[in-house]
Design a protein around this motif. Structure first.
Motif, PDB file in Angstrom:
ATOM      1  N   ARG A 187       0.887  -1.124   0.130  1.00  0.00           N
ATOM      2  CA  ARG A 187      -0.085   0.046  -0.042  1.00  0.00           C
ATOM      3  C   ARG A 187       0.873   1.314  -0.125  1.00  0.00           C
ATOM      4  O   ARG A 187       1.831   1.371   0.858  1.00  0.00           O
ATOM      5  CB  ARG A 187      -0.959   0.064   1.427  1.00  0.00           C
ATOM      6  CG  ARG A 187      -1.965   1.222   1.113  1.00  0.00           C
ATOM      7  CD  ARG A 187      -2.841   1.159   2.382  1.00  0.00           C
ATOM      8  NE  ARG A 187      -3.786  -0.239   2.109  1.00  0.00           N
ATOM      9  CZ  ARG A 187      -3.574  -1.110   3.156  1.00  0.00           C
ATOM     10  NH1 ARG A 187      -2.847  -1.144   4.110  1.00  0.00           N
ATOM     11  NH2 ARG A 187      -4.334  -2.063   2.978  1.00  0.00           N
ATOM     12  N   ILE A 189       1.295   5.465   0.264  1.00  0.00           N
ATOM     13  CA  ILE A 189       0.731   6.643   0.795  1.00  0.00           C
ATOM     14  C   ILE A 189       1.714   7.665   0.129  1.00  0.00           C
ATOM     15  O   ILE A 189       2.880   8.010   0.347  1.00  0.00           O
ATOM     16  CB  ILE A 189       0.726   6.819   2.226  1.00  0.00           C
ATOM     17  CG1 ILE A 189       0.451   5.127   2.785  1.00  0.00           C
ATOM     18  CG2 ILE A 189       0.068   7.930   2.882  1.00  0.00           C
ATOM     19  CD1 ILE A 189       0.585   5.252   4.533  1.00  0.00           C
ATOM     20  N   CYS A 190       1.007   8.706  -0.399  1.00  0.00           N
ATOM     21  CA  CYS A 190       1.569   9.700  -1.276  1.00  0.00           C
ATOM     22  C   CYS A 190       0.546  11.005  -1.663  1.00  0.00           C
ATOM     23  O   CYS A 190      -0.585  10.732  -1.469  1.00  0.00           O
ATOM     24  CB  CYS A 190       2.279   9.234  -2.581  1.00  0.00           C
ATOM     25  SG  CYS A 190       0.941   8.669  -3.893  1.00  0.00           S
ATOM     26  N   LEU A 217      -3.208   5.177  -0.971  1.00  0.00           N
ATOM     27  CA  LEU A 217      -3.798   6.229  -0.260  1.00  0.00           C
ATOM     28  C   LEU A 217      -3.203   7.525  -0.673  1.00  0.00           C
ATOM     29  O   LEU A 217      -2.038   7.634  -0.417  1.00  0.00           O
ATOM     30  CB  LEU A 217      -3.742   6.029   1.440  1.00  0.00           C
ATOM     31  CG  LEU A 217      -3.920   7.246   2.346  1.00  0.00           C
ATOM     32  CD1 LEU A 217      -5.492   7.509   2.079  1.00  0.00           C
ATOM     33  CD2 LEU A 217      -3.544   6.919   3.405  1.00  0.00           C
ATOM     34  N   VAL A 225       0.091  12.253   4.873  1.00  0.00           N
ATOM     35  CA  VAL A 225       0.897  11.074   4.444  1.00  0.00           C
ATOM     36  C   VAL A 225       1.863  10.612   5.904  1.00  0.00           C
ATOM     37  O   VAL A 225       1.699   9.427   5.876  1.00  0.00           O
ATOM     38  CB  VAL A 225       2.025  11.493   3.366  1.00  0.00           C
ATOM     39  CG1 VAL A 225       2.913  10.502   3.217  1.00  0.00           C
ATOM     40  CG2 VAL A 225       1.133  11.927   2.194  1.00  0.00           C
ATOM     41  N   GLY A 228      -0.584   8.591   7.958  1.00  0.00           N
ATOM     42  CA  GLY A 228      -0.845   7.342   7.494  1.00  0.00           C
ATOM     43  C   GLY A 228       0.364   6.429   7.647  1.00  0.00           C
ATOM     44  O   GLY A 228       0.194   5.271   8.075  1.00  0.00           O
ATOM     45  N   GLY A 236       5.140   5.452   2.798  1.00  0.00           N
ATOM     46  CA  GLY A 236       4.726   6.701   2.396  1.00  0.00           C
ATOM     47  C   GLY A 236       6.010   7.457   2.002  1.00  0.00           C
ATOM     48  O   GLY A 236       7.193   7.142   2.265  1.00  0.00           O
TER      49      GLY A 236
END
Length: 303
Positions: A187, A189-190, A217, A225, A228, A236
């Protein structure tokens, strides 16, 4: 021209109303009106269009208001210099920087600055838009590129890069990617590439999104970010200055990073002698050493 009349004119033009200007100036509406008429007579022109909803500047009035606005800014600057003391830093300082740098690095450190200067009043404006320092939209700016406005004193603080980070907890459950292609199985995150951000960060994000991660995400700022990542949501994309405050985070794919992004501090030449500006500049330079130390240690570990 009579400065008192110009001062009254500026207040009326700024308020758009004789009554409101009178309240600010502590003068009656009739007194304000007489001064405006006298100024118009001395200039031989009409400065305001008058109608039921208020006053609107004529073309000649716009020219005069531009001149009085410049005078007011210079007077405010002069007043700030006079109030600044060699022994005492106080008063308002308008600071602008990006949302990410402001929320994640600057604000958490401001308690130290207030401990040193308890009478300082900081107006912090966090946005990606570049404010006009010569026009005094802000007193000091910290930006992720060199300012190109004229009459600014500027100093490069450091260079930063965007890199990939995750918590030990997330990697403990999901495993650690070994190649760029492996990102497809994690996954990510950005920020969205369309979100206002430095170009180097957007390029890195586009490279990662091209791997077609099975889960994603996207948040419109680095604060989201970081939250997360800290809460084990995924891997991330974060600027390296953030991670100096979170040493438990693990760098993922250490050979993958964005291009260098310069960080500059800038302020107008006319504020060179301001004690408030000097105090803030010196504080930032002191605190930035922690980032430089972290970067040196991190780069050393990767060597």
């Amino acid at each position: 021209m009579d400065w008192d009349k110009l001062r009254i004119f500026h207040a009326v033009a700024d308020a758009g109303s004789l009554t409101h200007a009178g309240d600010v100036l502590h003068l009656s509406q009739s007194a304000v009106s007489r001064q405006i008429r006298a100024l118009e007579d001395s200039l031989g022109t009409t400065l305001f269009h008058r109608h039921a909803r208020g006053l609107i500047l004529t073309e000649q009035g716009e020219l005069l208001f531009e001149a009085t606005s410049s005078m007011v800014r210079k007077l405010d600057t002069t007043a700030a210099r006079i109030k600044d003391s060699e022994e005492h830093v106080f008063g308002e300082l308008k600071v602008t920087t990006t949302t990410g740098f402001g929320t994640l690095w600057l604000v958490p450190r401001l308690a130290k600055l207030y401990d040193r200067y308890p009478d300082l009043k900081i107006n912090l404006m966090l946005e990606e838009r570049v404010l006009d320092l010569p026009m005094r939209e802000a007193d000091v700016a910290i930006r992720m590129k060199e300012p190109n406005q004229q009459d600014l004193i500027r100093r490069r603080l450091l260079n930063i890069r965007m890199r990939l980070y995750a918590t030990p907890e997330y990697l403990g459950g999901a495993g650690t990617p070994q190649t760029l292609a492996d990102i497809a199985n994690y996954r990510l995150i950005c920020q969205s590439p369309e979100t206002p951000q430095v170009g180097a960060g957007a390029v890195l994000v586009q490279t990662l999104l091209a791997q077609n991660s099975s889960s994603l995400l996207m948040v419109n700022n680095y604060f989201g970010v970081l939250q997360g990542v800290l809460n084990h949501v995924g891997i991330g994309v974060l600027p390296d200055y953030v991670v100096a405050d979170f040493p438990n985070l693990i760098r993922v794919l250490p050979d993958l990073e964005s291009g260098e992004v310069p960080v500059f501090l800038a302020f107008p030449e006319e504020l060179r002698t301001s004690r408030r500006v000097s105090a803030f500049r010196d504080f930032v330079l002191e605190e930035i050493q922690s980032i430089r130390k972290f970067q040196a240690e991190s780069d050393g570990d990767m060597a």
